[in-house]
Design a protein around this motif. Structure first.
Motif, PDB file in Angstrom:
ATOM      1  N   ILE A   1      52.189  45.952  42.321  1.00 21.55           N
ATOM      2  CA  ILE A   1      51.269  44.913  42.776  1.00 21.55           C
ATOM      3  C   ILE A   1      51.646  43.591  42.129  1.00 21.55           C
ATOM      4  O   ILE A   1      51.928  43.531  40.927  1.00 21.55           O
ATOM      5  N   THR A   2      51.676  42.542  42.925  1.00 17.42           N
ATOM      6  CA  THR A   2      51.705  41.188  42.368  1.00 17.42           C
ATOM      7  C   THR A   2      50.500  40.460  42.945  1.00 17.42           C
ATOM      8  O   THR A   2      50.178  40.616  44.122  1.00 17.42           O
ATOM      9  N   THR A   3      49.837  39.687  42.099  1.00 17.89           N
ATOM     10  CA  THR A   3      48.616  39.016  42.549  1.00 17.89           C
ATOM     11  C   THR A   3      48.275  37.859  41.615  1.00 17.89           C
ATOM     12  O   THR A   3      49.094  37.475  40.760  1.00 17.89           O
ATOM     13  N   ILE A   4      47.065  37.324  41.760  1.00 13.01           N
ATOM     14  CA  ILE A   4      46.641  36.154  40.994  1.00 13.01           C
ATOM     15  C   ILE A   4      45.434  36.501  40.134  1.00 13.01           C
ATOM     16  O   ILE A   4      44.478  37.109  40.612  1.00 13.01           O
ATOM     17  N   ASN A   5      45.495  36.099  38.872  1.00 12.44           N
ATOM     18  CA  ASN A   5      44.397  36.335  37.942  1.00 12.44           C
ATOM     19  C   ASN A   5      43.192  35.464  38.315  1.00 12.44           C
ATOM     20  O   ASN A   5      43.333  34.395  38.921  1.00 12.44           O
ATOM     21  N   LYS A   6      42.008  35.933  37.940  1.00  7.75           N
ATOM     22  CA  LYS A   6      40.787  35.184  38.211  1.00  7.75           C
ATOM     23  C   LYS A   6      40.392  34.404  36.965  1.00  7.75           C
ATOM     24  O   LYS A   6      39.625  34.883  36.121  1.00  7.75           O
TER      25      LYS A   6
ATOM     26  N   THR B   1      52.812  42.152  33.542  1.00  2.00           N
ATOM     27  CA  THR B   1      53.537  41.008  32.994  1.00  2.00           C
ATOM     28  C   THR B   1      53.275  39.759  33.818  1.00  2.00           C
ATOM     29  O   THR B   1      53.070  39.828  35.037  1.00  2.00           O
ATOM     30  N   GLY B   2      53.240  38.614  33.157  1.00  2.00           N
ATOM     31  CA  GLY B   2      52.931  37.353  33.819  1.00  2.00           C
ATOM     32  C   GLY B   2      54.100  36.788  34.610  1.00  2.00           C
ATOM     33  O   GLY B   2      55.266  37.073  34.324  1.00  2.00           O
ATOM     34  N   MET B   3      53.767  35.989  35.612  1.00  2.00           N
ATOM     35  CA  MET B   3      54.766  35.311  36.435  1.00  2.00           C
ATOM     36  C   MET B   3      54.360  33.845  36.559  1.00  2.00           C
ATOM     37  O   MET B   3      53.199  33.539  36.819  1.00  2.00           O
ATOM     38  N   LEU B   4      55.304  32.952  36.367  1.00  2.00           N
ATOM     39  CA  LEU B   4      55.021  31.523  36.476  1.00  2.00           C
ATOM     40  C   LEU B   4      55.944  30.878  37.505  1.00  2.00           C
ATOM     41  O   LEU B   4      57.142  31.159  37.543  1.00  2.00           O
TER      42      LEU B   4
ATOM     43  N   TYR C   1      42.122  28.750  39.401  1.00  2.00           N
ATOM     44  CA  TYR C   1      41.374  27.956  40.391  1.00  2.00           C
ATOM     45  C   TYR C   1      41.924  26.528  40.437  1.00  2.00           C
ATOM     46  O   TYR C   1      42.150  25.978  41.520  1.00  2.00           O
ATOM     47  N   ALA C   2      42.159  25.944  39.254  1.00  2.00           N
ATOM     48  CA  ALA C   2      42.634  24.558  39.189  1.00  2.00           C
ATOM     49  C   ALA C   2      44.029  24.411  39.793  1.00  2.00           C
ATOM     50  O   ALA C   2      44.291  23.479  40.567  1.00  2.00           O
ATOM     51  N   LEU C   3      44.926  25.332  39.445  1.00  2.00           N
ATOM     52  CA  LEU C   3      46.307  25.212  39.907  1.00  2.00           C
ATOM     53  C   LEU C   3      46.568  25.945  41.226  1.00  2.00           C
ATOM     54  O   LEU C   3      47.311  25.452  42.072  1.00  2.00           O
TER      55      LEU C   3
ATOM     56  N   THR D   1      49.526  35.814  31.497  1.00  2.00           N
ATOM     57  CA  THR D   1      49.073  36.369  32.777  1.00  2.00           C
ATOM     58  C   THR D   1      47.898  35.590  33.372  1.00  2.00           C
ATOM     59  O   THR D   1      47.220  36.082  34.272  1.00  2.00           O
ATOM     60  N   SER D   2      47.661  34.388  32.890  1.00  2.00           N
ATOM     61  CA  SER D   2      46.479  33.639  33.339  1.00  2.00           C
ATOM     62  C   SER D   2      46.602  33.106  34.760  1.00  2.00           C
ATOM     63  O   SER D   2      45.600  32.694  35.362  1.00  2.00           O
ATOM     64  N   LEU D   3      47.806  33.110  35.309  1.00  2.00           N
ATOM     65  CA  LEU D   3      47.988  32.685  36.704  1.00  2.00           C
ATOM     66  C   LEU D   3      48.416  33.893  37.546  1.00  2.00           C
ATOM     67  O   LEU D   3      47.596  34.666  37.979  1.00  2.00           O
TER      68      LEU D   3
END
Length: 339
Positions: free
Chosen positions: A220-225, A275-278, A230-232, A292-294
């Protein structure tokens, strides 16, 4: 509340009625109106089965509003400079992420076709951006998407590469529509940039688990809440920079790694990696990150079927010893408990 008397029989009765937890950790073969036999007071090891709420295939995880949004963009999937440019670039991370984790499960592989022999389900495949490279790695891939126009685009693009003709199959349907016919069929399921668009995440994960083989992988790849997402992810990416079309995402549907992991674990999936992705909007490239904030990627494995563990040796506490002592000292009580 009945008073506790000095009489042993009443004492035993009081313990069983007022302190039922004394016996709750133990297996009993006869329990009726607070009567029990002590012949099988063996403490059991706890064995955790996945706890899931029931679902029906009549339920849908598809959001009709999301379908409208993606239908309008169906012809833009293969424009590498267009609305889906970030997804094209994401392949540099997600394809090796899927490949390398799957190769850990096989002893050897064919050069040039490392995923040969594996069956993969690409859920929410869109125009086939991820389906095609997985097929080129040798996997047999089924790509599904509820948007007919997306599947038409994927079919058309696949036709340009004869190698993919026998390796890739596309279907215009939702995941829950194929559950019954594909139970425990796939070695891997990919849901990349999908879970933030479904209306019922738990049902979606349940369906994934059902069609996955024991020991199979879910990617799974997705977006953190988060406030940052929200801002970016919405204000900047959609409304200011126009990196993705307006209305593509709904912040309320974003899911944190912690919540996703909880749902996965409760459905018999063991999380291996998060793991985080930027994404750098100026260079157009993605890179891995500890943050992982994004965006983030997760890999989970479906538990293999196991037999429940054997009962442990009896472990008795002081109160249970007291019960046995009372029974031994009062044969009439033991006879009463047998009734």
């Amino acid at each position: 509340m009945p008073a506790r008397s000095a009489n042993s029989e009443n004492n035993l009765s009081w313990i069983l009625q007022i302190k039922p937890w004394v016996c709750t950790e133990y297996r009993t073969t006869n329990l009726q109106s607070y009567r029990m036999t002590f012949a099988s007071l063996n403490k059991m090891k706890s064995y955790r089965y996945p706890v899931t709420r029931p679902y029906s295939t009549s339920q849908t995880t598809v959001d009709s509003n999301e379908v409208k949004t993606f239908r309008a963009l169906a012809r833009k999937w293969w424009d590498e400079q267009g609305a889906y440019a970030p997804l094209h670039s994401m392949n540099d991370l997600r394809v090796p992420f899927i490949r390398d984790n799957l190769l850990k499960t096989v002893a050897d592989h064919q050069p040039g076709k490392p995923l040969s022999g594996m069956k993969i389900l690409d859920v929410g495949c869109g125009g086939g951006l991820l389906t095609e490279p997985l097929g080129r790695l040798g996997a047999s891939v089924i790509g599904i998407d509820p948007v007919d126009e997306n599947i038409k685009t994927a079919q058309h693009h696949k036709s340009f590469d004869p190698v993919l003709a026998k390796r890739i199959e596309y279907r215009a349907c939702s995941l829950e529509e194929i559950v019954e016919e594909t139970v425990e069929t796939f070695d891997a399921i990919v849901a990349s940039e999908v879970v933030e668009h479904v209306v019922d995440l738990e049902t979606f994960i349940q369906c994934c688990c059902r069609v996955l083989k024991p020991g199979g992988s879910l990617f799974i790849t997705t977006i953190n809440k988060t406030q940052l997402s929200y801002a970016l992810g919405i204000i900047f990416a959609e409304q200011i920079a126009g990196l993705v079309p307006k209305g593509t995402h709904t912040w309320e549907k974003f899911v944190s790694p912690e919540k996703l992991e909880s749902i996965l674990e409760s459905n018999g999936l063991s999380v291996q990696t998060v793991t985080g992705m930027l994404y750098n909007p100026f260079s157009g490239f993605w890179h891995w990150s500890e943050n992982t904030s994004l965006n983030y990627a997760a890999h989970a494995v479906k538990s293999k079927v196991e037999e429940p563990p054997a009962p442990a040796e009896p472990v008795l506490n002081e109160e249970t010893e007291e019960l046995r002592a009372n029974v031994s000292a009062n044969p009439g009580v033991h006879e009463e408990l047998k009734k």
